[in-house]
Design a protein around this motif. Structure first.
Motif, PDB file in Angstrom:
ATOM      1  N   THR A 116      78.808  17.957  90.013  1.00 22.32           N
ATOM      2  CA  THR A 116      79.728  18.370  90.796  1.00 22.32           C
ATOM      3  C   THR A 116      81.083  17.994  89.864  1.00 22.32           C
TER       4      THR A 116
ATOM      5  N   TYR B 224      85.276  18.295  90.318  1.00 20.56           N
ATOM      6  CA  TYR B 224      86.591  18.646  91.266  1.00 20.56           C
ATOM      7  C   TYR B 224      87.757  18.962  90.155  1.00 20.56           C
TER       8      TYR B 224
ATOM      9  N   SER C  31      96.503  34.277  95.008  1.00 24.42           N
ATOM     10  CA  SER C  31      95.116  34.498  95.293  1.00 24.42           C
ATOM     11  C   SER C  31      94.428  35.269  94.380  1.00 24.42           C
TER      12      SER C  31
ATOM     13  N   ASP D  21      83.956  26.662  95.277  1.00 22.97           N
ATOM     14  CA  ASP D  21      84.880  26.559  96.340  1.00 22.97           C
ATOM     15  C   ASP D  21      86.251  26.399  96.302  1.00 22.97           C
ATOM     16  N   PHE D  22      87.343  27.002  96.736  1.00 20.61           N
ATOM     17  CA  PHE D  22      88.649  26.992  96.511  1.00 20.61           C
ATOM     18  C   PHE D  22      89.017  26.407  97.892  1.00 20.61           C
ATOM     19  N   VAL D  23      89.840  25.269  97.696  1.00 21.56           N
ATOM     20  CA  VAL D  23      90.487  24.610  99.002  1.00 21.56           C
ATOM     21  C   VAL D  23      91.975  24.682  98.751  1.00 21.56           C
ATOM     22  N   PRO D  24      92.826  25.355  99.635  1.00 20.99           N
ATOM     23  CA  PRO D  24      94.082  25.012  99.347  1.00 20.99           C
ATOM     24  C   PRO D  24      94.793  23.733  99.802  1.00 20.99           C
ATOM     25  N   VAL D  25      95.537  23.066  98.870  1.00 18.39           N
ATOM     26  CA  VAL D  25      96.252  21.809  99.133  1.00 18.39           C
ATOM     27  C   VAL D  25      97.590  21.813  98.918  1.00 18.39           C
TER      28      VAL D  25
END
Length: 80
Positions: free
Chosen positions: A29, A31, A39, A58-62
Motif C-alpha cells: 500500500t 499513501y 477532478s 482510491d481518491f479521498v478529498p482532504v
C-alpha cells in the motif's frame, strides 16, 4: 526490479506532498498526498497505477486547517 524503477519515476513525476508505504490487508500500500485542483486531473494520477501495477486506487478529498476555517462558516450558515 522494474516495478521499483517505475514507481520511482512515477513519484518524481507526480511530486506528492508526502508519500508513505505500508501493508494493508496483506497488500502493498502507498499513501500519496497530492494536490489535485480539478477532478479532471484524477486520471493523470490514477491511470499510471492501473496500467503499470494493476493497482486499486482510491481518491479521498482532504483539507488543511486553513481550508476548514474557510469552509465551516458556509456549512454552519445552512444549519439552523
Amino acid at each position: 526490479m522494474a516495478a521499483w524503477g517505475s514507481s520511482s519515476n512515477t513519484l518524481s513525476e507526480l511530486k506528492p506532498e508526502a508519500a508513505y508505504f505500508t501493508a494493508e490487508k496483506g497488500q502493498r500500500t502507498a499513501y500519496l498526498f497530492v494536490d489535485i485542483k480539478d477532478s479532471s486531473d484524477m486520471p493523470h494520477f490514477g491511470e499510471r497505477f492501473f496500467l503499470a501495477f494493476n493497482a486499486a486506487v482510491d481518491f479521498v478529498p482532504v483539507m488543511n486547517a486553513e481550508e476548514l476555517r474557510k469552509g465551516l462558516p458556509k456549512a454552519l450558515a445552512g444549519i439552523g
